[in-house]
Design an enzyme around this catalytic site. Sequence first.
Site, short mmCIF file in Angstrom:
data_model
loop_
_atom_site.label_atom_id
_atom_site.label_comp_id
_atom_site.label_asym_id
_atom_site.label_seq_id
_atom_site.Cartn_x
_atom_site.Cartn_y
_atom_site.Cartn_z
N CYS A 153 1.11 -0.83 0.06
CA CYS A 153 0.17 -0.09 -0.22
C CYS A 153 0.85 1.16 0.10
CB CYS A 153 -0.47 0.30 1.08
SG CYS A 153 -2.48 -1.30 0.94
N ASP A 163 2.85 2.57 2.54
CA ASP A 163 3.18 2.47 3.97
C ASP A 163 3.12 2.28 5.18
OD1 ASP A 163 -0.07 2.53 3.81
OD2 ASP A 163 0.31 4.98 3.77
N CYS A 215 -3.57 8.20 6.61
CA CYS A 215 -1.87 8.44 7.03
C CYS A 215 -2.53 8.36 9.01
CB CYS A 215 -1.27 9.60 6.19
SG CYS A 215 -1.24 9.76 4.65
#
Lengths: 397, 150
Positions: free
Chosen positions: B34, B36, B103
């Site tokens: 993905c 991250d 995030c």
Amino acid sequence: MILLNKFVYADNAATTRITEEVLQAMMSYLTENYGNASSLYSLGVKSALAIDKARNQVASAINALPSEIIFTGCGTESDNWLKMFAHRLAKKGKTHLITSCVEHHALLHSMARLEKEGFTVTYLPVNKDGFISVEDFKDAITEKTGLVSIMFANNEIGTIQPIPEIGAICREKGIWFHTDAVQVMGHIPVDVQAMNIDMLSMSAHKFHGPKGVGAFYCRRGIPMDNLLDGGGQERGKRAGTENVAGIVGMGAALEIAVSHMEEHNKKVTALRNRLIDGLLAAIPMSKLNGSRDNRLPGNCNISFVGVEGESLLLMLDYNGIMASSGSACASASLDPSHVLMSLGMKHEEAHGSVRLTLSEENTEEDVDYIIEVLPTIVANLRKMSPLWETIQKEQNA
Amino acid sequence: MIYSAKVMEHFANPRNVGELADANGIGEIGNAKCGDIMKIYLKIENDTIVDCSFKTFGCGAAIATSSMATELIKGKPLDEALKLTNKAVVEALDGLPPVKIHCSVLAEQAIKAAIADYYTRLGIDPTPIVGVIDNDHDHHDIGCGCDLDD
């Protein structure tokens, strides 16, 4: 928050700077020569003549006839026109199209729409360097194949496709052949006669022309439906008052680019090789994406495992370097580049890619500055990357 | 992508970067596919986070949220750190673009994972205290948006 007074533009595949010469050619059509090219009086005629001149310039750049050039708003518009042509072919039972899986989204999304409308589309795969196989292409042709669209060269990795071979096969089989030549115009030679190209899309801002103007080459005799109905502009094919200054800029920019092509090509290829060699030597576990030899002069696309592309771009920007990435996080879609994934790369490799695209306006100093700055950026980002930590542990194990 | 000045500042000068040698709680969230991965290191004494740090593979927003999240929990008692929401991280950064909200969720979950690790090391079942850690990266709440099936 730029650290230095450095400014290195290395994103020429995204767009290019309008040169002073092009701007000067355009200027009077933005100021005193504002006539509508359809008007009968002299002010209008000036605009009409300027468009004629640009049409000649564009036609001669690809060895076409002026009447075969239709100005559009952009490369995307030119690509989208194919949908209308596909529907015309479908009436004759030609409901199969062939393209590649590394096309620009303007083409891929147009193809996806045609699929929804009942067409069958073959998306040719590419090898690890991004080339389609001519054998695969031959095998994909059926009795129902009416149209083939293969990009001349890829916008991300710069791979140049075997266009003359594809053109020859299409001609022999009586299949129409379109190519998206947005990335190549003005950079490498294009000859629609010798290469058997029936239709071609291009965009002015990729060769130091203005944004908002493109062109579509359509071989004489091909029955294209009108893209826009209205006044008689562009022989009725694409109605709407012409973007006179934009068209003039496109013609001027392409003429200049073609007249300096050999010299620019040589210079840019040397700069690009210096950049590729310098980066690969300075950065451990880095890899060039695309073909080393058969690639666009200015294209350098490299992956650095363990780091993420958007972070790289932001750090490059801090250092005054403009570049782009195939990373998911650098785009609104959050999917990594379909082109890099088509090469068989892993997600994490695609995420850590950076595309640096040079033009003849770049210098050796620019390239050396990138080679000086980028290794430190990669090292710093790797130092804070848990993925890099894992990769190193696996290597040492 | 337009980031706030605060995000850019934390990205360019991230606080608390690197491994923490004497960490007694470490949590990792996300995956390479993905794009991250966040790893949070905590040093906990008397139920208080006396020090913390992070390592992150990811975009500008991932690095900035890691930096901000570690700042927000440093010196805080565990019960307070557990209450840190992704929303608080986003607010502290003066907002994030919509596609980058995930995030901040990663940062929140990575902290929870590190605290859970601390309890596990002590032989205490962390689930009643920390709750279930959401490392299903394709989960709608995290909304990384990438297609794990391809």
